[in-house]
Design a protein around this motif. Structure first.
Motif, short mmCIF file in Angstrom:
data_model
loop_
_atom_site.label_atom_id
_atom_site.label_comp_id
_atom_site.label_asym_id
_atom_site.label_seq_id
_atom_site.Cartn_x
_atom_site.Cartn_y
_atom_site.Cartn_z
N GLU A 248 0.81 -1.22 0.00
CA GLU A 248 0.00 0.00 0.00
C GLU A 248 0.84 1.27 0.00
OE1 GLU A 248 -2.62 -0.20 3.30
OE2 GLU A 248 -3.77 -1.91 2.52
N LEU A 249 2.16 1.13 0.15
CA LEU A 249 3.04 2.30 0.21
C LEU A 249 3.89 2.38 -1.05
CD1 LEU A 249 4.35 2.08 3.89
CD2 LEU A 249 2.58 3.62 3.01
N SER A 250 4.21 3.61 -1.46
CA SER A 250 5.19 3.78 -2.53
C SER A 250 6.58 3.59 -1.94
CB SER A 250 5.07 5.17 -3.15
OG SER A 250 5.55 6.16 -2.24
N ARG A 251 7.55 3.35 -2.79
CA ARG A 251 8.92 3.21 -2.30
C ARG A 251 9.42 4.55 -1.75
NH1 ARG A 251 12.45 0.94 -6.85
NH2 ARG A 251 14.03 0.77 -5.20
N TYR A 252 8.86 5.64 -2.21
CA TYR A 252 9.20 6.95 -1.63
C TYR A 252 8.73 7.02 -0.18
CZ TYR A 252 9.39 12.05 -1.05
OH TYR A 252 9.66 13.33 -0.59
N ASP A 253 7.48 6.59 0.07
CA ASP A 253 6.95 6.58 1.44
C ASP A 253 7.78 5.67 2.34
OD1 ASP A 253 4.85 8.31 0.80
OD2 ASP A 253 3.58 6.65 0.13
N ILE A 254 8.19 4.52 1.79
CA ILE A 254 9.03 3.60 2.56
C ILE A 254 10.36 4.24 2.91
CG2 ILE A 254 10.33 1.43 2.41
CD1 ILE A 254 7.95 0.33 0.75
N ALA A 255 10.94 4.99 1.96
CA ALA A 255 12.21 5.68 2.21
C ALA A 255 12.07 6.69 3.35
CB ALA A 255 12.70 6.37 0.95
N VAL A 256 10.95 7.42 3.36
CA VAL A 256 10.72 8.39 4.43
C VAL A 256 10.54 7.68 5.77
CG1 VAL A 256 9.17 10.19 5.28
CG2 VAL A 256 9.78 10.12 2.86
N GLU A 257 9.78 6.58 5.77
CA GLU A 257 9.59 5.81 7.00
C GLU A 257 10.93 5.28 7.52
OE1 GLU A 257 6.94 5.09 9.01
OE2 GLU A 257 5.97 6.68 7.88
N ARG A 258 11.78 4.85 6.61
CA ARG A 258 13.10 4.37 7.01
C ARG A 258 13.90 5.50 7.66
NH1 ARG A 258 15.03 3.52 2.22
NH2 ARG A 258 14.10 1.46 2.00
N ALA A 259 13.84 6.68 7.05
CA ALA A 259 14.58 7.84 7.58
C ALA A 259 14.10 8.23 8.97
CB ALA A 259 14.47 9.00 6.61
N LYS A 260 12.82 8.02 9.26
CA LYS A 260 12.28 8.36 10.59
C LYS A 260 12.92 7.53 11.69
CE LYS A 260 7.78 8.58 10.99
NZ LYS A 260 6.35 8.27 10.75
N ARG A 261 13.48 6.38 11.34
CA ARG A 261 13.97 5.45 12.35
C ARG A 261 15.47 5.58 12.63
NH1 ARG A 261 10.16 0.97 12.96
NH2 ARG A 261 8.28 1.50 11.76
N VAL A 262 16.12 6.55 11.99
CA VAL A 262 17.52 6.85 12.31
C VAL A 262 17.60 8.30 12.78
CG1 VAL A 262 18.50 5.10 10.79
CG2 VAL A 262 18.00 7.37 9.87
N ASP A 263 18.78 8.67 13.30
CA ASP A 263 18.83 9.89 14.10
C ASP A 263 19.42 11.12 13.42
OD1 ASP A 263 17.62 8.70 16.31
OD2 ASP A 263 19.53 7.90 17.02
N ASP A 264 20.59 11.01 12.84
CA ASP A 264 21.23 12.24 12.36
C ASP A 264 20.90 12.49 10.89
OD1 ASP A 264 23.61 11.59 10.51
OD2 ASP A 264 23.96 10.23 12.16
N ALA A 265 21.18 13.71 10.45
CA ALA A 265 20.74 14.16 9.12
C ALA A 265 21.41 13.37 8.00
CB ALA A 265 21.01 15.65 8.96
N GLU A 266 22.70 13.07 8.13
CA GLU A 266 23.38 12.32 7.07
C GLU A 266 22.85 10.89 7.00
OE1 GLU A 266 27.59 12.65 7.49
OE2 GLU A 266 27.63 14.79 7.01
N GLN A 267 22.57 10.30 8.14
CA GLN A 267 21.94 8.97 8.16
C GLN A 267 20.58 9.02 7.47
OE1 GLN A 267 22.05 7.78 12.38
NE2 GLN A 267 22.35 5.70 11.65
N ARG A 268 19.82 10.07 7.74
CA ARG A 268 18.49 10.19 7.13
C ARG A 268 18.58 10.37 5.62
NH1 ARG A 268 15.57 13.85 11.94
NH2 ARG A 268 15.17 12.05 13.30
N LEU A 269 19.56 11.13 5.16
CA LEU A 269 19.76 11.26 3.72
C LEU A 269 20.11 9.89 3.14
CD1 LEU A 269 20.06 12.84 1.11
CD2 LEU A 269 22.41 13.42 1.80
N ALA A 270 21.00 9.16 3.78
CA ALA A 270 21.35 7.81 3.31
C ALA A 270 20.14 6.90 3.30
CB ALA A 270 22.46 7.23 4.19
N ALA A 271 19.27 7.04 4.32
CA ALA A 271 18.06 6.22 4.38
C ALA A 271 17.13 6.51 3.21
CB ALA A 271 17.34 6.46 5.70
N LEU A 272 17.08 7.76 2.78
CA LEU A 272 16.24 8.12 1.64
C LEU A 272 16.78 7.51 0.34
CD1 LEU A 272 15.59 11.92 2.39
CD2 LEU A 272 14.01 10.02 2.75
N LEU A 273 18.10 7.39 0.24
CA LEU A 273 18.72 6.90 -0.99
C LEU A 273 18.96 5.39 -0.97
CD1 LEU A 273 21.48 9.68 -1.27
CD2 LEU A 273 19.25 9.65 -2.41
#
Length: 436
Positions: A248-273
């Motif tokens: 039910e989710l797009s891979r974009y939504d999954i990327a954002v959900e993944r980013a929510k579960r890590v802490d710092d900004a560079e980790q979150r950018l990596a989670a998006l990619l």
């Protein structure tokens, strides 16, 4: 409660060393006001850093009046002088009007004016177009106080004009929404979408700064989801993910959900990619956005670790620890866990493997097995004396380090040299037969 300190706006608590600058300008028959994000954050009782004052005094008059301070002519052409007050850089800027923005970033011409309202009307958002004077109180020609109280980001004047002038304001709006949890007024949001292609005129460094501030902030996930069309201009590699569904989710939504579960900004950018199947995607994006060399390496390692993952055995985990170091390896494991929880949370086998890898890593650290080559009891000089040459020296030292850390070989000179002798000295001149 939002806006608590707005009730005391007429008696704003400005730090004494800043107040002394304001009082000196006003006492010299100039006008001086607290303005910009500094005032906004004071009113919201938030931590604030950039200190901005607006004045009717010309730059040369400001420098003359504060001759007993250290002053820096930061941007005289735009009317800005930085005054260092108790080591705080305070930007004192002359009231100004601006001409056309032909490059969609900076005005072609600037004129100094004696009108505070003319100065405020050129600003981006109503919540940044407020001014405070110690005698006159809050000056609010565009309804910024109400928008602060209501939690709304609204462009000053016509939104399309503001974003056409300076496309970076589009990302500033997203950053403020991410930091403050404010909503963006619908006409302003529509104009941001309409003008989003103008972000191509913004320098990569400026995009990086705003993107990192968005990703650090509490409400970043909401902003990335609601304004995905804008974010995919900044990160175009994520564009196709919006159309690719996993359940039910797009891979974009999954990327954002993944980013929510890590802490710092560079980790979150990596989670998006992390889920983008493009070679060296982390390195490509980080270099495009002009990250530092160290950050490029870190983001690249975080993203590429998806396809370069250790097995749950002591030797494999030690190699990863030796390669990445404790901190980066820890961040890689956190990102891996976030990915598993978002996409395959029911895969108990993968989660158990991750737990095992984490446990082995922690055991290695607790037992002091995160040694470096410099910690070995022998060095390259000893191996030269033993007849080793060229690449064979480094290979032999790496082999010994692994044996000491993984196989508990005693780290004593005679033991290490004997270990090499038991291998027959087969690699003294450089050979592929070093078994790791």
């Amino acid at each position: 409660e939002r806006g608590l300190s707005l009730l005391q706006a007429d008696s704003l608590s400005v730090p004494p060393h800043i107040r002394s600058l304001i009082d000196r300008l006003n006492a010299a028959d100039y006008e001086c006001y607290v303005v910009g994000g500094f005032l906004r954050d004071l009113l919201l009782d938030r931590p604030t850093h950039d200190i901005d004052l607006a004045t009717s005094a010309l730059p040369e008059e400001v420098m003359a009046l504060f001759s007993d301070y250290r002053t820096i002519p930061t941007g005289l052409i735009h009317g800005t002088v930085t005054v260092l007050a108790e080591d705080d850089p305070v930007e004192v800027t002359t009231f100004r009007k601006e001409g056309l923005y032909s490059d969609h970033r900076r005005p072609d011409e600037v004129w100094f004016t004696k009108s505070l309202e003319e100065d405020l009307k050129r600003r981006d958002f109503t919540i940044n177009a407020l001014a405070w004077h110690p005698d006159l109180g809050l000056v609010d020609p565009f309804g910024g106080r109400t928008d602060l109280e209501d939690g709304i980001i609204r462009a000053v004047g016509r939104p399309t004009d503001r974003f056409h002038e300076d496309a970076l304001r589009i990302l500033r709006a997203l950053r403020l929404a991410s930091e403050l949890g404010f909503s963006i007024e619908h006409k302003t949001a529509d104009a941001m979408h309409d003008k989003r292609s103008l972000l191509s005129h913004v320098a990569s460094e400026r995009i990086r700064i705003e993107l990192l501030r968005i990703l650090r902030a509490e409400h970043f996930a909401f902003v990335l989801t609601k304004y995905a069309a804008i974010m995919t201009v900044v990160l175009p590699e994520m564009g196709p993910l919006r159309q690719e569904m996993q359940g039910e989710l797009s891979r974009y939504d999954i990327a954002v959900e993944r980013a929510k579960r890590v802490d710092d900004a560079e980790q979150r950018l990596a989670a998006l990619l992390y889920d983008i199947d493009i070679p060296e995607i982390g390195k490509t994006v980080a270099e495009r956005l002009r990250f530092s060399n160290n950050s490029v390496k870190r983001i690249d390692a975080l993203v590429s670790s998806r396809n370069d993952y250790p097995e749950a055995d002591k030797r494999s985990v030690w190699r990863a620890l030796h390669r990445w170091g404790d901190v980066l390896f820890g961040a890689i494991l956190e990102l891996r866990r976030a990915d598993l929880e978002v996409r395959v949370a029911s895969d108990e086998k993968a989660l158990k493997k991750l737990d095992a890898i984490t446990g082995i890593k922690e055991a290695l650290l607790q037992s002091g097995k995160d040694l470096q080559l410099s910690d070995l009891a022998i060095s390259g000089h000893d191996l030269l004396a033993a007849g080793y040459r060229g690449e064979a020296i480094g290979e032999a030292l790496e082999y010994l380090l692994l044996r000491v850390c993984v196989d508990d070989l005693p780290n004593r000179p005679e033991v290490l040299l004997a270990e090499l002798e038991t291998r027959g000295g087969e690699a003294k001149s450089g050979s592929p037969h070093i078994h790791r």
